[in-house]
Design an enzyme around this catalytic site. Structure first.
Site, PDB file in Angstrom:
ATOM      1  N   CYS A  91       0.823  -1.232   0.000  1.00 36.36           N
ATOM      2  CA  CYS A  91       0.000   0.000   0.000  1.00 36.36           C
ATOM      3  C   CYS A  91       0.848   1.270   0.000  1.00 36.36           C
ATOM      4  O   CYS A  91       0.339   2.352  -0.298  1.00 36.36           O
ATOM      5  CB  CYS A  91      -0.924   0.019   1.206  1.00 36.36           C
ATOM      6  N   HIS A 110      -3.196   7.320   3.287  1.00 34.06           N
ATOM      7  CA  HIS A 110      -3.615   6.029   2.760  1.00 34.06           C
ATOM      8  C   HIS A 110      -5.059   5.790   3.175  1.00 34.06           C
ATOM      9  O   HIS A 110      -5.450   6.064   4.317  1.00 34.06           O
ATOM     10  CB  HIS A 110      -2.699   4.926   3.290  1.00 34.06           C
ATOM     11  N   ASN A 135     -10.099   0.161   0.426  1.00 33.97           N
ATOM     12  CA  ASN A 135      -8.638   0.227   0.375  1.00 33.97           C
ATOM     13  C   ASN A 135      -8.176  -0.332  -0.970  1.00 33.97           C
ATOM     14  O   ASN A 135      -8.306  -1.535  -1.219  1.00 33.97           O
ATOM     15  CB  ASN A 135      -8.073  -0.589   1.545  1.00 33.97           C
TER      16      ASN A 135
HETATM   17  N1  COA Z   1     -18.410  -8.408   9.724  1.00 30.67           N
HETATM   18  C1  COA Z   1     -18.838  -8.738  10.953  1.00 30.67           C
HETATM   19  N2  COA Z   1     -18.012  -9.125  11.936  1.00 30.67           N
HETATM   20  C2  COA Z   1     -16.702  -9.177  11.649  1.00 30.67           C
HETATM   21  C3  COA Z   1     -16.194  -8.848  10.379  1.00 30.67           C
HETATM   22  C4  COA Z   1     -17.101  -8.453   9.395  1.00 30.67           C
HETATM   23  N3  COA Z   1     -16.726  -8.121   8.151  1.00 30.67           N
HETATM   24  N4  COA Z   1     -14.842  -8.983  10.393  1.00 30.67           N
HETATM   25  C5  COA Z   1     -14.513  -9.396  11.624  1.00 30.67           C
HETATM   26  N5  COA Z   1     -15.630  -9.511  12.386  1.00 30.67           N
HETATM   27  C6  COA Z   1     -15.751  -9.911  13.778  1.00 30.67           C
HETATM   28  C7  COA Z   1     -14.557 -10.706  14.256  1.00 30.67           C
HETATM   29  O1  COA Z   1     -14.676 -12.059  13.905  1.00 30.67           O
HETATM   30  C8  COA Z   1     -14.640 -10.479  15.750  1.00 30.67           C
HETATM   31  O2  COA Z   1     -15.602 -11.345  16.275  1.00 30.67           O
HETATM   32  P1  COA Z   1     -15.345 -12.092  17.674  1.00 30.67           P
HETATM   33  O3  COA Z   1     -15.218 -10.964  18.679  1.00 30.67           O
HETATM   34  O4  COA Z   1     -16.564 -12.915  17.835  1.00 30.67           O
HETATM   35  O5  COA Z   1     -14.080 -12.852  17.505  1.00 30.67           O
HETATM   36  C9  COA Z   1     -15.190  -9.055  15.868  1.00 30.67           C
HETATM   37  O6  COA Z   1     -15.791  -8.756  14.600  1.00 30.67           O
HETATM   38  C10 COA Z   1     -14.138  -8.026  16.168  1.00 30.67           C
HETATM   39  O7  COA Z   1     -13.069  -8.238  15.287  1.00 30.67           O
HETATM   40  P2  COA Z   1     -11.761  -7.389  15.396  1.00 30.67           P
HETATM   41  O8  COA Z   1     -10.745  -7.921  14.442  1.00 30.67           O
HETATM   42  O9  COA Z   1     -11.379  -7.233  16.827  1.00 30.67           O
HETATM   43  O10 COA Z   1     -12.295  -5.968  14.864  1.00 30.67           O
HETATM   44  P3  COA Z   1     -11.530  -4.616  14.773  1.00 30.67           P
HETATM   45  O11 COA Z   1     -12.232  -3.584  15.546  1.00 30.67           O
HETATM   46  O12 COA Z   1     -10.055  -4.758  15.002  1.00 30.67           O
HETATM   47  O13 COA Z   1     -11.737  -4.263  13.237  1.00 30.67           O
HETATM   48  C11 COA Z   1     -10.496  -4.283  11.182  1.00 30.67           C
HETATM   49  C12 COA Z   1     -11.215  -5.119  12.256  1.00 30.67           C
HETATM   50  C13 COA Z   1      -9.907  -5.232  10.162  1.00 30.67           C
HETATM   51  C14 COA Z   1     -11.522  -3.387  10.523  1.00 30.67           C
HETATM   52  C15 COA Z   1      -9.400  -3.420  11.860  1.00 30.67           C
HETATM   53  O14 COA Z   1      -8.620  -4.221  12.709  1.00 30.67           O
HETATM   54  C16 COA Z   1      -8.520  -2.747  10.854  1.00 30.67           C
HETATM   55  O15 COA Z   1      -8.942  -1.866  10.132  1.00 30.67           O
HETATM   56  N6  COA Z   1      -7.214  -3.111  10.793  1.00 30.67           N
HETATM   57  C17 COA Z   1      -6.321  -2.537   9.824  1.00 30.67           C
HETATM   58  C18 COA Z   1      -6.580  -3.167   8.485  1.00 30.67           C
HETATM   59  C19 COA Z   1      -5.874  -2.464   7.380  1.00 30.67           C
HETATM   60  O16 COA Z   1      -5.901  -1.271   7.319  1.00 30.67           O
HETATM   61  N7  COA Z   1      -5.243  -3.220   6.481  1.00 30.67           N
HETATM   62  C20 COA Z   1      -4.581  -2.735   5.346  1.00 30.67           C
HETATM   63  C21 COA Z   1      -3.417  -1.908   5.709  1.00 30.67           C
HETATM   64  S1  COA Z   1      -2.608  -1.315   4.312  1.00 30.67           S
END
Ligand code: COA
Length: 342
Positions: free
Chosen positions: A128, A269, A299
């Site tokens: 990215c 980003h 993204n």
């Molecule tokens: N829909 C519904 N529930 C979802 C889900 C979705 N699309 N994706 C994950 N969940 C669930 C998980 O399974 C978890 O459930 P559990 O508590 O029963 O285990 C719960 O939601 C929380 O998941 P978590 O990973 O803790 O959520 P989060 O607040 O960290 O958000 C992201 C997840 C991916 C949105 C966040 O971590 C993020 O943005 N990370 C950076 C990603 C990124 O930018 N990547 C590219 C970088 S270049």
């Protein structure tokens, strides 16, 4: 916003010739995939995706529409804006994590599609963060008199490397391309003031595509394991993104002799609105100072900041003389920032 800088950015300007972004272009595919569409195929909801990421829709390329096609369209838009002929382009740098194929470089396919027969072509692999890595490489070639005209592109068909059964990742990504043309313009003092690029291979495994290279080639036996798709540890990536983007921003600002208050527009980003809000909060600046389009495109990795730059440019958000800050983060880990006088 344009305020007198704390110290003269000219004195901090990079060695060599001034390097200006003379034009920008972008392209996104026609098909729109909404959160509601996704909730029909994986266990997710519009609410969850909106609250946790800020994303509402993303664009998905057609089956026979490749990264090089989108890159070429973005490039042609940039060439048209500055009236640059294909023959004048001496270097094409294409940042991507989803190339048409491992080799030859996707930049070579773009060369063929836009008719830039005098260009040397290579791909830049910095996930990215790739567009700003490519911008820095282009900048060096122009500053040192090696080239006059460089085409820099960020382009991705992430839909081709997304595991559409994994709700943790498939809601985040989209397809598209953005481009910029860089030149030295002797009559202009506007251009790149400072850049900073960095990497930390210790964290390679928190955001990667483990299969498809020599380490884990795709075979009949492992084809079902989705090794050739994006794997991500969301929480770890989130934390690193905030820390790296803040640090990279401060480094580019320091090099430029500017503070965040001198910056009219920050183009970050476009991964997650919560990451951008966390950065705004820590920088103590209003979120409105950031250019955001991730709600529409998700993204798009290397293309994200390039598409945002083009949209900010064409919508009149960037005014001549404004200082702008671009800051990105990606797998590798990689990060990069650039301060530009527009
Ligand atoms: N829909 C519904 N529930 C979802 C889900 C979705 N699309 N994706 C994950 N969940 C669930 C998980 O399974 C978890 O459930 P559990 O508590 O029963 O285990 C719960 O939601 C929380 O998941 P978590 O990973 O803790 O959520 P989060 O607040 O960290 O958000 C992201 C997840 C991916 C949105 C966040 O971590 C993020 O943005 N990370 C950076 C990603 C990124 O930018 N990547 C590219 C970088 S270049």
């Amino acid at each position: 916003m344009k305020r007198p800088p704390r110290s003269s950015p000219r004195s901090a300007k990079k060695a060599g010739r001034t390097v200006s972004i003379v034009s920008t272009g972008s392209y996104v595919p026609e098909r729109v995939l909404t959160n509601a569409d996704l909730s029909a195929s994986v266990d997710t909801t519009d609410d969850w995706i909106t609250i946790r990421t800020g994303i509402k829709t993303r664009r998905i390329a057609a089956k026979d529409e490749y990264t090089s096609d989108m890159a070429a369209r973005a490039a042609l838009a940039a060439m048209e804006q500055a009236n640059i002929a294909a023959e004048d382009i001496e270097l094409i740098l294409l940042a991507t994590a989803s190339p048409d194929m491992i080799f030859p470089a996707t930049a070579c396919f773009v060369q063929q599609k836009i008719g830039a027969r005098n260009a040397a072509c290579l791909d830049v692999s910095a996930a990215c963060a790739g567009f700003l890595f490519a911008l820095e490489i282009a900048q060096q070639f122009i500053a040192t008199n090696t080239y006059e005209t460089v085409l820099v592109i960020g382009a991705e068909k992430l839909s081709s490397i997304t595991n559409w059964t994994d709700r943790n990742t498939c809601v985040l990504f989209g397809d598209g391309a953005g481009a910029a043309i860089l030149q030295h313009r002797s009559e202009s003092t506007h251009g790149v003031i400072s850049t900073h690029i960095g990497s930390d291979g210790q964290y390679a495994d928190i955001l990667w595509m483990p299969g498809g290279g020599c380490r884990q080639p795709i075979t009949a036996e492992n084809a079902h394991q989705h090794l050739q798709t994006i794997h991500m540890s969301g929480k770890d990536v989130y934390k690193q993104a905030v820390v790296s983007m803040l640090d990279a921003s401060n480094k580019a600002l320091d090099k430029a002799g500017l503070t965040i208050d001198d910056i009219a527009c920050i183009i970050p980003h476009q991964a997650n609105i919560r990451i951008i809000e966390a950065i705004a909060d820590r920088m103590k600046i209003p979120i409105e100072r950031f250019f955001v389009n991730l709600d529409r495109y998700g993204n798009t990795s290397a293309a994200a900041v390039a598409i945002a730059l083009d949209e900010a440019n064409r919508s009149g958000r960037l005014k001549p003389g404004d200082y702008i800050l671009m800051v990105v983060f990606g797998g590798g880990l990689t990060w990069a920032s650039s301060v530009i006088e527009w």
